[in-house]
Design an enzyme around this catalytic site. Structure first.
Site, PDB file in Angstrom:
ATOM      1  N   ASP A  24      -7.040   4.905  -3.094  1.00 29.28           N
ATOM      2  CA  ASP A  24      -6.514   5.156  -1.751  1.00 29.28           C
ATOM      3  C   ASP A  24      -6.053   6.598  -1.536  1.00 29.28           C
ATOM      4  OD1 ASP A  24      -6.961   2.484  -1.320  1.00 29.28           O
ATOM      5  OD2 ASP A  24      -4.866   1.887  -1.580  1.00 29.28           O
ATOM      6  N   GLU A  40      38.134   9.244  -2.365  1.00 34.12           N
ATOM      7  CA  GLU A  40      39.593   9.389  -2.404  1.00 34.12           C
ATOM      8  C   GLU A  40      40.014  10.846  -2.290  1.00 34.12           C
ATOM      9  OE1 GLU A  40      38.648   6.009  -5.412  1.00 34.12           O
ATOM     10  OE2 GLU A  40      37.626   7.705  -4.442  1.00 34.12           O
ATOM     11  N   ALA A  96       1.718  -5.802   2.107  1.00 32.03           N
ATOM     12  CA  ALA A  96       1.205  -6.058   3.447  1.00 32.03           C
ATOM     13  C   ALA A  96      -0.003  -6.960   3.302  1.00 32.03           C
ATOM     14  CB  ALA A  96       0.811  -4.749   4.131  1.00 32.03           C
ATOM     15  N   ALA A  98      -9.923  -5.927   2.661  1.00 27.31           N
ATOM     16  CA  ALA A  98     -11.157  -6.641   3.000  1.00 27.31           C
ATOM     17  C   ALA A  98     -12.114  -6.639   1.811  1.00 27.31           C
ATOM     18  CB  ALA A  98     -11.805  -5.991   4.216  1.00 27.31           C
ATOM     19  N   ALA A  99     -13.194  -7.353   1.945  1.00 27.53           N
ATOM     20  CA  ALA A  99     -14.167  -7.472   0.854  1.00 27.53           C
ATOM     21  C   ALA A  99     -14.763  -6.121   0.473  1.00 27.53           C
ATOM     22  CB  ALA A  99     -15.272  -8.446   1.258  1.00 27.53           C
TER      23      ALA A  99
END
Length: 349
Positions: free
Chosen positions: A212, A65, A166, A175-176
């Site tokens: 990671d 405003e 994901a 994966a294993a």
């Protein structure tokens, strides 16, 4: 109160809807991750001509405003102000917007969403009390959706939580042998970074941080950083390596030594963060789901089978289909070779 309810039940004139849509377009220019809501304002003369426009650019800047009024000058006198959020009645870094509109001589105010923040609400009543005509609730749903996560924080006391995952078609997140790069393709990964840049914080557990070594920054396809970087939050009691990439100077980082999702969200709420991007592994995801604090899931599903490997979510204590946690899809989009599924989730407690 009945009079105001009846007012909301009435169909607004086409001109009110048209000018409010313009105000919503302006509001959308605001910063999503900011502590304040995104708000737009349009000033229109008694003859129906545009006088000035404004929007809120973030905490510490002019409210929508006052931004519009700063461009209007004396032409604001007698004008109608179209605002996507009820003008505030709160003195913070700036004066109350309701007072600014009164001082400018605005004759009518049309607002969309009523302010859910008790500290700032009441502007409409102040304006009415000084003889300004006020129309409430025009395109209320659209305005509320624009500030969905901010509204959630104000009304519930905790941030909106989006769990991103994901996975392969058979529900594997790794994966294993533990490898997970890359399940999805570059188009989906780029979308993840865009979504990250729109959030106030991104959360992982210490397990993900140690295994990671992610940066948790929001990056473009060329590797450059997005303008906004979310707060990086690592949750868990284990120490991080001193050279962990999440501790670099690309973005601020918190290490919260707790395993309680609600404690984590309470800390983030104190920092006025209203949208959290949860990227932890299956154990972290299960903890947030079990605590009933996940509001939305964005799943990037790749047309890939692994057969074995880490599941996308840990044990939820569900043993029969009758107790399955079912979500309501709100969007399905193909991104390159992958599919992004967005689904709403209600509290399970």
């Amino acid at each position: 109160m009945q009079q105001h309810q009846d007012e909301r039940d009435q169909v607004p004139p086409d001109r009110d809807v048209a000018w409010m849509r313009r105000a919503l377009e302006l509001a959308a220019r605001g910063r999503r991750p900011d502590a304040n809501p995104r708000v737009g304002c349009v000033l229109v003369s008694p003859e129906g001509d545009l006088v000035a426009e404004g929007w809120h650019r973030g905490a510490g800047t002019l409210h929508a405003e006052t931004d519009a009024l700063s461009h209007a000058g004396d032409a604001a006198r007698g004008a109608t102000a179209y605002v996507t959020l009820e003008p505030c009645n709160h003195t913070g870094r700036t004066q109350p917007c309701a007072q600014a509109l009164l001082e400018a001589g605005v004759a009518r105010v049309v607002h969309a969403q009523s302010d859910p923040n008790p500290r700032a609400a009441g502007g409409a009543e102040v304006l009415r009390g000084h003889g300004v005509e006020v129309t409430s609730g025009v395109l209320d749903d659209e305005a509320t959706a624009l500030n969905r996560t901010w509204t959630h924080l104000v009304t519930t006391g905790r941030p909106w939580v989006t769990w991103k995952l994901a996975s392969t078609l058979d529900g594997r997140s790794a994966a294993a042998d533990g490898t997970s790069q890359w399940i999805t393709g570059p188009v989906a990964r780029d979308d993840v970074h865009t979504q990250r840049s729109r959030c106030g914080a991104v959360i992982v557990g210490t397990g993900t941080a140690l295994t990671d070594d992610p940066r948790l920054t929001a990056r473009r396809a060329d590797g450059s950083l997005h303008e906004h970087q979310p707060l990086r939050v690592v949750v868990g009691e284990r120490d991080l390596r001193p050279d962990a990439r999440v501790l670099d100077d690309s973005a601020p980082t918190w290490h919260l030594r707790t395993r309680d999702p609600k404690e984590v969200l309470a800390r983030l709420a104190e920092a006025e963060i209203h949208h959290v991007w949860l990227e932890g592994g299956p154990t972290m995801a299960a903890a947030f789901l079990a605590a009933g604090v996940v509001d939305e899931v964005i799943a990037y599903v790749a047309p890939v089978f692994l057969g074995r490997g880490r599941p996308s979510v840990g044990d939820l204590g569900i043993t029969t289909m009758a107790d399955a946690l079912r979500l309501e899809p709100t969007d399905i989009t193909v991104l390159g070779t992958d599919v992004r599924i967005t689904a709403a989730l209600k509290e399970i407690h």
